[in-house]
Motif scaffolding. Structure first.
Motif, PDB file in Angstrom:
ATOM      1  N   ILE A 358       0.818  -1.221   0.000  1.00  0.00           N
ATOM      2  CA  ILE A 358       0.000   0.000   0.000  1.00  0.00           C
ATOM      3  C   ILE A 358       0.849   1.267   0.000  1.00  0.00           C
ATOM      4  CG2 ILE A 358      -1.744   1.304   1.289  1.00  0.00           C
ATOM      5  CD1 ILE A 358      -2.816  -1.436   2.269  1.00  0.00           C
ATOM      6  N   PRO A 359       1.814   1.420   0.950  1.00  0.00           N
ATOM      7  CA  PRO A 359       2.606   2.657   0.927  1.00  0.00           C
ATOM      8  C   PRO A 359       3.923   2.532   0.182  1.00  0.00           C
ATOM      9  CG  PRO A 359       3.038   1.512   2.969  1.00  0.00           C
ATOM     10  CD  PRO A 359       2.125   0.627   2.157  1.00  0.00           C
ATOM     11  N   GLY A 360       4.325   1.322  -0.186  1.00  0.00           N
ATOM     12  CA  GLY A 360       5.705   1.072  -0.603  1.00  0.00           C
ATOM     13  C   GLY A 360       6.055   1.576  -1.983  1.00  0.00           C
ATOM     14  N   ASP A 361       7.289   2.055  -2.132  1.00  0.00           N
ATOM     15  CA  ASP A 361       7.881   2.300  -3.437  1.00  0.00           C
ATOM     16  C   ASP A 361       9.216   1.557  -3.480  1.00  0.00           C
ATOM     17  OD1 ASP A 361      10.299   4.392  -3.165  1.00  0.00           O
ATOM     18  OD2 ASP A 361       8.754   4.885  -1.701  1.00  0.00           O
ATOM     19  N   PHE A 362       9.699   1.277  -4.680  1.00  0.00           N
ATOM     20  CA  PHE A 362      10.823   0.358  -4.853  1.00  0.00           C
ATOM     21  C   PHE A 362      12.081   0.812  -4.126  1.00  0.00           C
ATOM     22  CE2 PHE A 362      14.481  -1.257  -7.252  1.00  0.00           C
ATOM     23  CZ  PHE A 362      14.206  -2.616  -7.215  1.00  0.00           C
ATOM     24  N   SER A 363      12.470   2.054  -4.289  1.00  0.00           N
ATOM     25  CA  SER A 363      13.742   2.524  -3.736  1.00  0.00           C
ATOM     26  C   SER A 363      13.772   2.467  -2.211  1.00  0.00           C
ATOM     27  CB  SER A 363      14.012   3.956  -4.200  1.00  0.00           C
ATOM     28  OG  SER A 363      15.248   4.424  -3.707  1.00  0.00           O
ATOM     29  N   SER A 364      12.712   2.930  -1.552  1.00  0.00           N
ATOM     30  CA  SER A 364      12.696   2.936  -0.085  1.00  0.00           C
ATOM     31  C   SER A 364      12.679   1.520   0.469  1.00  0.00           C
ATOM     32  CB  SER A 364      11.488   3.726   0.435  1.00  0.00           C
ATOM     33  OG  SER A 364      10.276   3.099   0.071  1.00  0.00           O
ATOM     34  N   ILE A 365      11.976   0.612  -0.217  1.00  0.00           N
ATOM     35  CA  ILE A 365      11.942  -0.779   0.224  1.00  0.00           C
ATOM     36  C   ILE A 365      13.338  -1.395   0.144  1.00  0.00           C
ATOM     37  CG2 ILE A 365      11.147  -3.099  -0.443  1.00  0.00           C
ATOM     38  CD1 ILE A 365       8.442  -1.903  -1.056  1.00  0.00           C
ATOM     39  N   VAL A 366      14.079  -1.101  -0.938  1.00  0.00           N
ATOM     40  CA  VAL A 366      15.436  -1.634  -1.089  1.00  0.00           C
ATOM     41  C   VAL A 366      16.332  -1.166   0.051  1.00  0.00           C
ATOM     42  CG1 VAL A 366      17.515  -1.550  -2.509  1.00  0.00           C
ATOM     43  CG2 VAL A 366      15.304  -1.899  -3.583  1.00  0.00           C
ATOM     44  N   ASN A 367      16.329   0.137   0.328  1.00  0.00           N
ATOM     45  CA  ASN A 367      17.199   0.679   1.367  1.00  0.00           C
ATOM     46  C   ASN A 367      16.859   0.123   2.741  1.00  0.00           C
ATOM     47  OD1 ASN A 367      18.636   2.245  -0.462  1.00  0.00           O
ATOM     48  ND2 ASN A 367      17.281   3.991  -0.236  1.00  0.00           N
ATOM     49  N   PHE A 368      15.577   0.074   3.050  1.00  0.00           N
ATOM     50  CA  PHE A 368      15.162  -0.428   4.361  1.00  0.00           C
ATOM     51  C   PHE A 368      15.533  -1.895   4.506  1.00  0.00           C
ATOM     52  CE2 PHE A 368      12.226  -2.179   7.429  1.00  0.00           C
ATOM     53  CZ  PHE A 368      12.245  -1.223   8.433  1.00  0.00           C
ATOM     54  N   PHE A 369      15.253  -2.679   3.480  1.00  0.00           N
ATOM     55  CA  PHE A 369      15.532  -4.112   3.521  1.00  0.00           C
ATOM     56  C   PHE A 369      17.025  -4.368   3.682  1.00  0.00           C
ATOM     57  CE2 PHE A 369      16.783  -7.968   1.281  1.00  0.00           C
ATOM     58  CZ  PHE A 369      16.025  -8.919   1.939  1.00  0.00           C
ATOM     59  N   SER A 370      17.854  -3.673   2.905  1.00  0.00           N
ATOM     60  CA  SER A 370      19.288  -3.927   2.925  1.00  0.00           C
ATOM     61  C   SER A 370      19.907  -3.556   4.264  1.00  0.00           C
ATOM     62  CB  SER A 370      19.974  -3.133   1.802  1.00  0.00           C
ATOM     63  OG  SER A 370      19.481  -3.525   0.547  1.00  0.00           O
ATOM     64  N   PHE A 371      19.529  -2.426   4.809  1.00  0.00           N
ATOM     65  CA  PHE A 371      20.075  -1.997   6.095  1.00  0.00           C
ATOM     66  C   PHE A 371      19.781  -3.035   7.173  1.00  0.00           C
ATOM     67  CE2 PHE A 371      19.136   0.065  10.169  1.00  0.00           C
ATOM     68  CZ  PHE A 371      20.380   0.587  10.472  1.00  0.00           C
ATOM     69  N   THR A 372      18.523  -3.473   7.258  1.00  0.00           N
ATOM     70  CA  THR A 372      18.136  -4.431   8.292  1.00  0.00           C
ATOM     71  C   THR A 372      18.765  -5.789   8.055  1.00  0.00           C
ATOM     72  OG1 THR A 372      16.018  -3.275   8.387  1.00  0.00           O
ATOM     73  CG2 THR A 372      16.151  -5.377   9.526  1.00  0.00           C
ATOM     74  N   ALA A 373      18.758  -6.235   6.796  1.00  0.00           N
ATOM     75  CA  ALA A 373      19.280  -7.562   6.479  1.00  0.00           C
ATOM     76  C   ALA A 373      20.759  -7.673   6.831  1.00  0.00           C
ATOM     77  CB  ALA A 373      19.060  -7.875   4.998  1.00  0.00           C
ATOM     78  N   TRP A 374      21.564  -6.678   6.440  1.00  0.00           N
ATOM     79  CA  TRP A 374      22.999  -6.783   6.682  1.00  0.00           C
ATOM     80  C   TRP A 374      23.355  -6.619   8.155  1.00  0.00           C
ATOM     81  CZ3 TRP A 374      26.636  -8.894   3.845  1.00  0.00           C
ATOM     82  CH2 TRP A 374      26.342  -9.145   2.513  1.00  0.00           C
ATOM     83  N   LEU A 375      22.495  -5.985   8.918  1.00  0.00           N
ATOM     84  CA  LEU A 375      22.697  -5.942  10.362  1.00  0.00           C
ATOM     85  C   LEU A 375      22.659  -7.352  10.939  1.00  0.00           C
ATOM     86  CD1 LEU A 375      22.899  -4.385  13.053  1.00  0.00           C
ATOM     87  CD2 LEU A 375      20.391  -4.254  13.045  1.00  0.00           C
ATOM     88  N   PHE A 376      21.669  -8.140  10.525  1.00  0.00           N
ATOM     89  CA  PHE A 376      21.545  -9.504  11.052  1.00  0.00           C
ATOM     90  C   PHE A 376      22.514 -10.471  10.374  1.00  0.00           C
ATOM     91  CE2 PHE A 376      17.352  -7.827  12.367  1.00  0.00           C
ATOM     92  CZ  PHE A 376      17.465  -8.089  13.718  1.00  0.00           C
TER      93      PHE A 376
END
Length: 511
Positions: A358-376
């Protein structure tokens, strides 16, 4: 490729998921998930942040190398801890219950659904664009198409594992054909002398700490899926052999394809044309294939659909395993009594993914996903380094060279969900080569720290603080529900009725 399970019942009388993934399906799961929307959408963003074609190609190669090193580290983890769940189960066994819960909480609520939403939105953009050739596609139609894609994938994965993997194999083959068309087209252009872009390849290269980190994010989005097989270890035939073998075949193949496809893009378009393109692959097709561009559009749609299927498959397993370990509601750990698929976890993942659209756009989803994923990822790799230093005698069926031929001991102490240490016997297979050198996980850990800190230091934004606060908010849920096992009476009533409605039963691990 090993043999499957002969029965769906474990010794405890509970059902369990069958081992139905052989080597071909394993390779397809890795390559098919990695090759999705990224190679068709991320090249312009990598170029935007790096500033030059040469630097962009270096980023793509470095991302492939990092994915390979990470996958080799995960292969060792997957053959030491032969359980599904990926980072979640490795952090649970090596680090502890609380960080594992925070990963599950973040992954199930945000990271995996965001990944599915991002890929399905890319799929929808390419599909809908065919019906609006002369104007921008309406966002409402794009999001409705993405929602329909998620629902179809949910149904497929709930029906049958073998059906899902057959679809994955088909779509992987289809996308490889399309990428081969792009590669051959680029080779023809280079042979005709279209090498102007590559002559001054490193002109205007950006060297800042932040831009390089963000460029890595965009490139690594295209490599996401390198660890997918670790989420379904219990469903993989002969994981000691097929897990590392699939990794060493799939990731170099994908890296080579990505580099050749990017070279083809640069052979057909100037950097300015590439930066202004809304769909790089389509722009390439219009220049090279003309009226046959529909082949690229179809191929991109097939590619993103197949990648979404792989992301959906693995994302449901994280939810399923976390519930089985007591970190999520019990009903999410159950499987359909006849189809033997974790349908409650898949349905839950579908619902959250639909909300993310609903609120998502491609670029913001990529940045959010990558930051969180690489932390774990960094926390997971830290656990591997710890056991390599402190517990060097743990059995490691997966090896890398031709030394250290002794059979390892079979007793391995692990951390249980309630933080109590207990002994579990892990089957050891005699092998003829040593474990992954410790330098490999050390490099991955350094890269993880860089990828977490680079965007924060280079271009600090308030959204990164929100990410950290969201992760830490899981502690508020963990203390009463997991640590002290608080559960209201009505919750058991809801669980029983959902179990009857969905025809699911409790599950056990595969031995």
């Amino acid at each position: 490729m090993g043999t499957g399970e002969t029965s769906s019942l474990s010794e405890t009388g509970k059902i369990h998921l069958k081992r139905e993934l052989g080597l071909i399906s394993a390779i397809s799961m890795i390559a098919g998930t990695m090759i999705g929307s990224g190679i068709f959408m991320s090249p312009q963003w990598v170029l935007y942040h790096m500033g030059s074609p040469g630097a962009s190609l270096l980023i793509w190669a470095a991302c492939g190398l990092l994915a390979m090193l990470g996958a080799l580290s995960y292969a060792e983890l997957g053959t030491v801890i032969k359980e599904s769940g990926g980072e979640y189960i490795y952090i649970l066994r090596n680090v502890g219950s609380l960080p594992a819960f925070l990963l599950a909480y973040t992954s199930v609520i945000v990271v995996r659904p965001a990944g599915i939403a991002g890929v399905t939105l890319s799929f929808a953009e390419y599909v809908v664009a065919a019906f609006f050739p002369d104007c921008p596609s309406p966002q409402v139609i794009i999001k409705c198409t993405a929602a329909a894609c998620i629902l179809v994938l949910g149904i497929i994965n709930c029906l049958n594992v073998r059906l899902s993997m057959s679809i994955m194999n088909f779509f992987t083959a289809a996308k490889l054909v399309v990428l081969l068309v792009i590669i051959v087209g680029g080779a023809v252009l280079l042979a005709k002398g279209n090498t102007q872009v590559l002559q001054n390849a490193f002109e205007n290269t950006a060297t800042g700490f932040g831009p390089v980190g963000v460029a890595f994010y965009q490139g690594l989005w295209s490599y996401d899926g390198w660890n997918n097989l670790n989420y379904m270890t219990e469903e993989l035939k002969n994981p000691e052999v097929n897990l590392p073998r699939a990794v060493m075949i799939a990731i170099p193949l994908v890296t080579s394809i990505y580099l050749l496809v990017n070279v083809s893009y640069f052979a057909a378009m100037t950097p300015q044309e590439l930066l202004t393109s809304d769909a790089v692959a389509i722009s390439w097709g219009l220049k090279v294939l003309g009226t046959w561009t529909w082949i690229i559009s179809l191929g991109v749609a097939l590619s993103t659909f197949g990648s979404a299927n792989g992301t959906f498959f693995s994302g449901g397993r994280v939810c399923y395993v976390a519930a089985r370990e007591g970190h999520l509601p019990d009903v999410l750990s159950m499987a359909h009594v006849n189809r033997l698929t974790p349908s409650p976890a898949l349905i839950f993942t579908s619902a959250i993914s639909l909300i993310m659209i609903i609120p998502g756009d491609f670029s913001s989803i990529v940045n959010f996903f990558s930051f969180t994923a690489w932390l774990f990822y960094g926390i997971t790799i830290s656990g591997l380094i710890y056991i390599k230093i402190k517990k060097p005698d743990i059995p490691r069926p997966y090896k890398a060279n031709t030394q250290d031929q002794e059979t390892q001991p079979t007793l391995f102490k692990i951390q249980s969900p309630d933080c109590a240490s207990q002994d579990q016997n892990l089957r050891s297979i005699p092998v003829k080569s040593p474990r992954v050198p410790i330098i490999i996980p050390v490099i991955v850990l350094i890269a993880s720290v860089y990828l977490v800190l680079a965007p924060i230091i280079g271009s600090p934004q308030l959204e990164y603080l929100y990410v950290v606060l969201f992760i830490l908010s899981g502690i508020i849920i963990y203390i009463p529900i997991v640590r002290y096992k608080w559960s209201p009476g009505w919750f058991h009533w809801v669980t029983r009725h959902l179990q009857l409605l969905l025809q699911v039963a409790p599950t056990d691990k595969n031995n």
